[in-house]
Design a protein around this motif. Structure first.
Motif, PDB file in Angstrom:
ATOM      1  N   LEU A   1       0.831  -1.203   0.000  1.00  0.00           N
ATOM      2  CA  LEU A   1       0.000   0.000   0.000  1.00  0.00           C
ATOM      3  C   LEU A   1       0.871   1.260   0.000  1.00  0.00           C
ATOM      4  CD1 LEU A   1      -2.850   1.128   0.031  1.00  0.00           C
ATOM      5  CD2 LEU A   1      -2.855   0.884   2.518  1.00  0.00           C
ATOM      6  N   ALA A   2       1.947   1.247   0.751  1.00  0.00           N
ATOM      7  CA  ALA A   2       2.850   2.403   0.820  1.00  0.00           C
ATOM      8  C   ALA A   2       3.492   2.689  -0.535  1.00  0.00           C
ATOM      9  CB  ALA A   2       3.935   2.162   1.870  1.00  0.00           C
ATOM     10  N   VAL A   3       3.859   1.648  -1.254  1.00  0.00           N
ATOM     11  CA  VAL A   3       4.468   1.839  -2.572  1.00  0.00           C
ATOM     12  C   VAL A   3       3.492   2.549  -3.502  1.00  0.00           C
ATOM     13  CG1 VAL A   3       5.358   0.661  -4.628  1.00  0.00           C
ATOM     14  CG2 VAL A   3       6.064  -0.102  -2.342  1.00  0.00           C
ATOM     15  N   MET A   4       2.235   2.105  -3.494  1.00  0.00           N
ATOM     16  CA  MET A   4       1.226   2.755  -4.340  1.00  0.00           C
ATOM     17  C   MET A   4       1.000   4.202  -3.910  1.00  0.00           C
ATOM     18  SD  MET A   4      -1.577  -0.203  -5.122  1.00  0.00           S
ATOM     19  CE  MET A   4      -2.538   0.911  -6.119  1.00  0.00           C
ATOM     20  N   LYS A   5       0.927   4.445  -2.601  1.00  0.00           N
ATOM     21  CA  LYS A   5       0.711   5.802  -2.109  1.00  0.00           C
ATOM     22  C   LYS A   5       1.874   6.722  -2.462  1.00  0.00           C
ATOM     23  CE  LYS A   5      -2.326   4.955   1.836  1.00  0.00           C
ATOM     24  NZ  LYS A   5      -2.494   5.207   3.287  1.00  0.00           N
ATOM     25  N   ALA A   6       3.087   6.163  -2.487  1.00  0.00           N
ATOM     26  CA  ALA A   6       4.269   6.962  -2.809  1.00  0.00           C
ATOM     27  C   ALA A   6       4.330   7.302  -4.295  1.00  0.00           C
ATOM     28  CB  ALA A   6       5.530   6.224  -2.383  1.00  0.00           C
ATOM     29  N   GLY A   7       3.586   6.565  -5.112  1.00  0.00           N
ATOM     30  CA  GLY A   7       3.558   6.839  -6.541  1.00  0.00           C
ATOM     31  C   GLY A   7       4.455   5.952  -7.371  1.00  0.00           C
ATOM     32  N   ALA A   8       4.867   4.814  -6.827  1.00  0.00           N
ATOM     33  CA  ALA A   8       5.729   3.885  -7.554  1.00  0.00           C
ATOM     34  C   ALA A   8       4.949   2.631  -7.924  1.00  0.00           C
ATOM     35  CB  ALA A   8       6.943   3.514  -6.700  1.00  0.00           C
ATOM     36  N   ALA A   9       5.561   1.811  -8.752  1.00  0.00           N
ATOM     37  CA  ALA A   9       5.016   0.481  -9.054  1.00  0.00           C
ATOM     38  C   ALA A   9       5.751  -0.515  -8.171  1.00  0.00           C
ATOM     39  CB  ALA A   9       5.224   0.146 -10.527  1.00  0.00           C
ATOM     40  N   SER A  10       5.063  -1.553  -7.748  1.00  0.00           N
ATOM     41  CA  SER A  10       5.695  -2.540  -6.877  1.00  0.00           C
ATOM     42  C   SER A  10       5.900  -3.862  -7.607  1.00  0.00           C
ATOM     43  CB  SER A  10       4.852  -2.780  -5.620  1.00  0.00           C
ATOM     44  OG  SER A  10       3.651  -3.429  -5.963  1.00  0.00           O
ATOM     45  N   ILE A  11       6.913  -4.571  -7.162  1.00  0.00           N
ATOM     46  CA  ILE A  11       7.149  -5.941  -7.616  1.00  0.00           C
ATOM     47  C   ILE A  11       7.208  -6.804  -6.366  1.00  0.00           C
ATOM     48  CG2 ILE A  11       8.738  -7.537  -8.724  1.00  0.00           C
ATOM     49  CD1 ILE A  11       9.754  -5.356 -10.400  1.00  0.00           C
ATOM     50  N   PRO A  12       6.207  -7.647  -6.163  1.00  0.00           N
ATOM     51  CA  PRO A  12       6.304  -8.578  -5.038  1.00  0.00           C
ATOM     52  C   PRO A  12       7.287  -9.690  -5.418  1.00  0.00           C
ATOM     53  CG  PRO A  12       4.223  -8.862  -6.211  1.00  0.00           C
ATOM     54  CD  PRO A  12       4.942  -7.731  -6.873  1.00  0.00           C
ATOM     55  N   VAL A  13       8.274  -9.920  -4.537  1.00  0.00           N
ATOM     56  CA  VAL A  13       9.296 -10.942  -4.790  1.00  0.00           C
ATOM     57  C   VAL A  13       9.312 -11.901  -3.613  1.00  0.00           C
ATOM     58  CG1 VAL A  13      11.748 -11.360  -5.217  1.00  0.00           C
ATOM     59  CG2 VAL A  13      10.684  -9.258  -6.077  1.00  0.00           C
ATOM     60  N   ASP A  14       9.106 -13.178  -3.895  1.00  0.00           N
ATOM     61  CA  ASP A  14       9.127 -14.199  -2.851  1.00  0.00           C
ATOM     62  C   ASP A  14      10.561 -14.351  -2.349  1.00  0.00           C
ATOM     63  OD1 ASP A  14       9.099 -16.574  -1.316  1.00  0.00           O
ATOM     64  OD2 ASP A  14       7.474 -17.405  -2.525  1.00  0.00           O
ATOM     65  N   HIS A  15      10.742 -14.256  -1.048  1.00  0.00           N
ATOM     66  CA  HIS A  15      12.086 -14.344  -0.470  1.00  0.00           C
ATOM     67  C   HIS A  15      12.719 -15.715  -0.669  1.00  0.00           C
ATOM     68  CE1 HIS A  15       9.640 -16.121   2.693  1.00  0.00           C
ATOM     69  NE2 HIS A  15      10.736 -16.655   3.179  1.00  0.00           N
ATOM     70  N   LYS A  16      11.933 -16.702  -1.070  1.00  0.00           N
ATOM     71  CA  LYS A  16      12.455 -18.058  -1.283  1.00  0.00           C
ATOM     72  C   LYS A  16      12.940 -18.288  -2.723  1.00  0.00           C
ATOM     73  CE  LYS A  16       9.352 -19.967   2.171  1.00  0.00           C
ATOM     74  NZ  LYS A  16       8.151 -20.777   2.379  1.00  0.00           N
ATOM     75  N   TYR A  17      12.787 -17.295  -3.588  1.00  0.00           N
ATOM     76  CA  TYR A  17      13.262 -17.453  -4.960  1.00  0.00           C
ATOM     77  C   TYR A  17      14.761 -17.708  -4.984  1.00  0.00           C
ATOM     78  CZ  TYR A  17       8.931 -15.680  -7.135  1.00  0.00           C
ATOM     79  OH  TYR A  17       7.648 -15.499  -7.560  1.00  0.00           O
ATOM     80  N   PRO A  18      15.230 -18.481  -5.963  1.00  0.00           N
ATOM     81  CA  PRO A  18      16.684 -18.644  -6.118  1.00  0.00           C
ATOM     82  C   PRO A  18      17.334 -17.284  -6.391  1.00  0.00           C
ATOM     83  CG  PRO A  18      15.469 -20.184  -7.520  1.00  0.00           C
ATOM     84  CD  PRO A  18      14.465 -19.247  -6.931  1.00  0.00           C
ATOM     85  N   ALA A  19      18.573 -17.149  -5.963  1.00  0.00           N
ATOM     86  CA  ALA A  19      19.284 -15.862  -6.072  1.00  0.00           C
ATOM     87  C   ALA A  19      19.335 -15.353  -7.508  1.00  0.00           C
ATOM     88  CB  ALA A  19      20.685 -15.992  -5.496  1.00  0.00           C
ATOM     89  N   ASP A  20      19.559 -16.254  -8.480  1.00  0.00           N
ATOM     90  CA  ASP A  20      19.678 -15.791  -9.868  1.00  0.00           C
ATOM     91  C   ASP A  20      18.348 -15.265 -10.397  1.00  0.00           C
ATOM     92  OD1 ASP A  20      18.659 -18.409  -9.841  1.00  0.00           O
ATOM     93  OD2 ASP A  20      19.543 -18.934 -11.775  1.00  0.00           O
TER      94      ASP A  20
END
Length: 163
Positions: free
Chosen positions: A47-66
């Motif tokens: 919600l804060a990202v949208m309020k700040a005026g940016a686009a967000s990318i949700p990234v799962d912390h379990k994704y491989p590093a690459d």
């Protein structure tokens, strides 16, 4: 978490993101990655990202590093919001010199900010992306789904991007 707490916390975090350089009036679209475990804090950050005026990318912390590094680099993230438990999963060097905001370490500082509502986003911002979601397509080609914010509703645009 109450709605009042959600509003207050998302307002102070949005103002902090703007302090870090997120500019809703800027000519360039700005992207913020959110690398958090599922919790009320994740909702506050989105919600804060949208309020700040940016686009967000949700990234799962379990994704491989690459994969995570590809997503952060491909999207040209300006800021990465995370927490201590997810820090070890982030790339060692942030692509495009993205600023990392560790909510566990910085929340006391962030919380000191103003929590009053932010000004309404300019109408031209309503035609920019609100969220970018990377999914694994067929044959390991990333598919990107873009959500565009509008004054009336959210529209979904899908594009396909080759790696």
């Amino acid at each position: 978490m109450t709605y009042a707490a959600l509003r207050s916390d998302s307002n102070v975090l949005a103002r902090y993101l703007q302090f870090l350089g997120i500019d809703p009036n800027g000519k360039e679209e700005q992207i913020v990655a959110v690398v958090l475990k599922r919790s009320p804090r994740l909702v506050v950050a989105q919600l804060a990202v949208m309020k700040a005026g940016a686009a967000s990318i949700p990234v799962d912390h379990k994704y491989p590093a690459d994969r995570m590094e590809f997503m952060l680099s491909d999207a040209k993230c300006h800021v990465v919001i995370t927490e201590t438990s997810c820090m070890s999963h982030l790339p060692k060097k942030m692509p495009h010199d993205a600023v990392v905001v560790n909510l566990d370490e910085e929340w006391d500082l962030i919380r000191r900010g103003r929590d009053d509502p932010l000004p309404t986003l300019p109408s031209e911002r309503a035609r920019r992306r609100a969220a970018i979601i990377y999914t694994s397509g067929s044959m390991w080609v990333f598919e990107i789904t873009l959500f565009v914010i509008s004054t009336l509703s959210l529209f979904k645009k899908s594009t396909r991007k080759n790696q």
